[in-house]
Design a protein around this motif. Structure first.
Motif: not given
Length: 190
Positions: A179-187
């Motif tokens: 979830p974090a890898r897919l959803l986090n903001p680009p930076a």
């Protein structure tokens, strides 16, 4: 091609042989030994032999993917909740068994073009569903698609490492981090 309820045990057994031996390594003798069905009777059920078996296995796997992987991604809940639901399904299926992904095993060797097309379609459907979830969370469509591809690569790679090392930790970490890898903001995804 939907797999009939009374054929599911047979198809599951055939799938396990493909998961263990890959397309090129599967023989009618191996399948006969695993299923307890004589080779000539297997040819009655699968007139096209190994290719028909592979297509039936892919249909069976596709039904499972639709129910257990795609449906949670398209169901209710926040994008993170849906990704976690999908991850839990994948962990429940793969972690205790430490089995290879049948899509991976069937894609190697002298697999026919028809079988490879079915595999491409299944993987593309999964990546599309992952990208859609990321897009709904505000990730740009281009980045969402890249992350969806990366997620499938991480899943497949972690599954291989877990199976080869007999350690489910890498696979479980990959699924928990999804979830974090897919959803986090680009930076935040560096």
């Amino acid at each position: 091609m939907l797999v009939k309820e009374n054929d599911k045990e047979l198809v599951n057994s055939v799938m396990e042989v493909f998961q263990t031996h890959g397309y090129d390594g599967v023989t009618m003798t191996l399948i006969s030994d695993r299923t307890g069905i004589k080779s000539e009777d297997l040819y009655d059920r699968f007139p096209g032999g190994k290719e028909d078996m592979a297509k039936t296995v892919l249909s069976f796997a596709g039904e499972w993917m639709q129910e257990s992987v795609i449906a949670p991604l398209q169901g209710p809940g926040t994008p993170e909740e849906r990704l976690r639901a999908m991850s839990m399904e994948l962990q429940a299926f793969y972690a205790p068994r430490q089995k290879a992904c049948v899509l991976d095993k069937l894609s190697c060797g002298n697999t026919t073009a028809d079988v490879k097309d079915l595999i491409r379609t299944a993987i593309a459907g999964w990546m599309d569903a992952l990208a859609q979830v990321a897009s709904e969370a505000g990730v740009s469509k281009e980045l969402a698609w890249t992350r969806a591809q990366d997620a499938v690569v991480q899943f497949e790679g972690a599954l291989v490492v877990a199976r080869l090392t007999q350690d489910t930790g890498p696979f479980e970490r990959a699924m928990n981090q999804l979830p974090a890898r897919l959803l986090n903001p680009p930076a935040a995804n560096l």
